[in-house]
Design a protein around this motif. Sequence first.
Motif, mmCIF file in Angstrom:
data_model
loop_
_atom_site.group_PDB
_atom_site.id
_atom_site.type_symbol
_atom_site.label_atom_id
_atom_site.label_comp_id
_atom_site.label_asym_id
_atom_site.label_seq_id
_atom_site.Cartn_x
_atom_site.Cartn_y
_atom_site.Cartn_z
ATOM 1 N N LEU A 42 0.841 -1.198 0.000
ATOM 2 C CA LEU A 42 0.000 0.000 0.000
ATOM 3 C C LEU A 42 0.876 1.248 0.000
ATOM 4 N N GLN A 43 0.487 2.259 -0.754
ATOM 5 C CA GLN A 43 1.312 3.444 -0.934
ATOM 6 C C GLN A 43 1.646 4.122 0.389
ATOM 7 N N GLN A 44 0.653 4.192 1.296
ATOM 8 C CA GLN A 44 0.908 4.871 2.564
ATOM 9 C C GLN A 44 1.950 4.151 3.405
ATOM 10 N N ASN A 45 2.149 2.862 3.148
ATOM 11 C CA ASN A 45 3.184 2.109 3.857
ATOM 12 C C ASN A 45 4.511 2.132 3.110
ATOM 13 N N LEU A 46 4.459 2.075 1.801
ATOM 14 C CA LEU A 46 5.676 2.111 0.989
ATOM 15 C C LEU A 46 6.457 3.406 1.190
ATOM 16 N N SER A 47 5.738 4.497 1.384
ATOM 17 C CA SER A 47 6.388 5.809 1.447
ATOM 18 C C SER A 47 7.102 6.056 2.766
ATOM 19 N N GLN A 48 6.925 5.159 3.724
ATOM 20 C CA GLN A 48 7.509 5.359 5.050
ATOM 21 C C GLN A 48 8.907 4.768 5.126
ATOM 22 N N GLN A 49 9.905 5.628 5.280
ATOM 23 C CA GLN A 49 11.273 5.204 5.520
ATOM 24 C C GLN A 49 11.895 6.145 6.533
ATOM 25 N N VAL A 50 12.971 5.705 7.173
ATOM 26 C CA VAL A 50 13.573 6.526 8.220
ATOM 27 C C VAL A 50 14.640 7.458 7.675
ATOM 28 N N THR A 51 15.030 7.275 6.423
ATOM 29 C CA THR A 51 16.044 8.135 5.839
ATOM 30 C C THR A 51 15.857 8.221 4.335
ATOM 31 N N ARG A 52 16.298 9.296 3.754
ATOM 32 C CA ARG A 52 16.279 9.437 2.295
ATOM 33 C C ARG A 52 17.705 9.459 1.755
ATOM 34 N N THR A 53 18.597 8.779 2.452
ATOM 35 C CA THR A 53 19.988 8.680 2.025
ATOM 36 C C THR A 53 20.078 8.027 0.650
ATOM 37 N N ASP A 54 21.058 8.459 -0.135
ATOM 38 C CA ASP A 54 21.315 7.838 -1.438
ATOM 39 C C ASP A 54 21.837 6.428 -1.197
ATOM 40 N N MET A 55 20.943 5.442 -1.286
ATOM 41 C CA MET A 55 21.302 4.072 -0.963
ATOM 42 C C MET A 55 22.297 3.480 -1.967
ATOM 43 N N VAL A 56 22.213 3.910 -3.223
ATOM 44 C CA VAL A 56 23.142 3.397 -4.224
ATOM 45 C C VAL A 56 24.572 3.786 -3.851
ATOM 46 N N ALA A 57 24.745 5.049 -3.463
ATOM 47 C CA ALA A 57 26.073 5.505 -3.040
ATOM 48 C C ALA A 57 26.508 4.812 -1.754
ATOM 49 N N PRO A 62 33.632 1.665 -1.931
ATOM 50 C CA PRO A 62 34.389 2.912 -1.934
ATOM 51 C C PRO A 62 35.740 2.743 -2.637
ATOM 52 N N PRO A 63 36.216 3.776 -3.277
ATOM 53 C CA PRO A 63 37.521 3.695 -3.952
ATOM 54 C C PRO A 63 38.629 3.293 -2.981
ATOM 55 N N GLY A 64 39.457 2.369 -3.413
ATOM 56 C CA GLY A 64 40.602 1.964 -2.604
ATOM 57 C C GLY A 64 40.302 0.950 -1.514
ATOM 58 N N VAL A 65 39.044 0.545 -1.373
ATOM 59 C CA VAL A 65 38.671 -0.416 -0.331
ATOM 60 C C VAL A 65 38.628 -1.823 -0.929
ATOM 61 N N ASP A 66 39.237 -2.768 -0.242
ATOM 62 C CA ASP A 66 39.225 -4.155 -0.681
ATOM 63 C C ASP A 66 37.795 -4.690 -0.664
ATOM 64 N N ARG A 67 37.396 -5.399 -1.732
ATOM 65 C CA ARG A 67 36.014 -5.875 -1.839
ATOM 66 C C ARG A 67 35.657 -6.827 -0.697
ATOM 67 N N ALA A 68 36.549 -7.743 -0.365
ATOM 68 C CA ALA A 68 36.258 -8.683 0.714
ATOM 69 C C ALA A 68 36.064 -7.953 2.044
ATOM 70 N N GLU A 69 36.882 -6.944 2.292
ATOM 71 C CA GLU A 69 36.738 -6.152 3.519
ATOM 72 C C GLU A 69 35.390 -5.438 3.542
ATOM 73 N N TRP A 70 34.983 -4.912 2.397
ATOM 74 C CA TRP A 70 33.699 -4.207 2.303
ATOM 75 C C TRP A 70 32.529 -5.164 2.535
ATOM 76 N N LEU A 71 32.605 -6.339 1.928
ATOM 77 C CA LEU A 71 31.565 -7.337 2.146
ATOM 78 C C LEU A 71 31.519 -7.769 3.608
ATOM 79 N N ALA A 72 32.684 -7.960 4.207
ATOM 80 C CA ALA A 72 32.731 -8.420 5.593
ATOM 81 C C ALA A 72 32.146 -7.392 6.548
ATOM 82 N N SER A 73 32.553 -6.137 6.397
ATOM 83 C CA SER A 73 32.072 -5.106 7.321
ATOM 84 C C SER A 73 30.569 -4.899 7.193
#
Length: 227
Positions: A42-57, A62-73
């Motif tokens: 339902l739209q009234q439920n879908l629109s509810q989030q606690v942040t509008r942070t750019d989730m893709v970013a 991040p540049p220079g970060v090891d992929r395994a380290e990023w996955l682990a953290s």
Amino acid sequence: MGGCHSYPSAKKEDSKTLQSSDISSEKLGINNNNLEERPYLLQQNLSQQVTRTDMVALTALPPGVDRAEWLASNTVAFFKQINLFSSALSEFCTPSTCPTACGPGDTVYVWTDDHGRKLKCSAPLYFDYAMSYIQELLTDEEVFPTKAGSVFPTGFVFLVQKVFLLFFRTLAHIYWSHYKETLALGLHPHLNTLFTHLTLFCQQHGLLDPEDTEPMQDLITALGQQS
């Protein structure tokens, strides 16, 4: 397996041994709550989030970060959040209210034990198994090393994929079987944010297959249209 006590109602007697072994879901035509509608769409439920942070970013490597380290953290961070969230709903998820670990429609999740036996069990037992398994991995220095200069094991990405499949199933069960309780407690904005973050992270890093996410694809699409 040990250590995680998010679902104190779980009893080992709830499980039944089946014939084959697999972590994949089965279509058994069982739905704990008999939901004909999906209130989380339902739209009234879908629109509810606690942040509008750019989730893709937020999910990108991040540049220079090891992929395994990023996955682990991120695995550790998601574990803490999902374990905390599911704990808040644990009193509603019992062997009597949730005799099977199910997701949308007729999706039922089964657990494979250490001997390769497939177990159909109640939802609290299934997710107790899942969180205990994940916790054991996260505290194993051979799998998730914490010391500087340590090397991640061969097959690390495969293990992470398995963990994120269990994360996804945990949230799928909450949406399908405990969304009314989530609404009543005012936790749905956090659930939407957590689910959006998880699915985008999996998409960015190839952690889930389309067949894994298909039961929740309507929600994934709908939440993606909210940004």
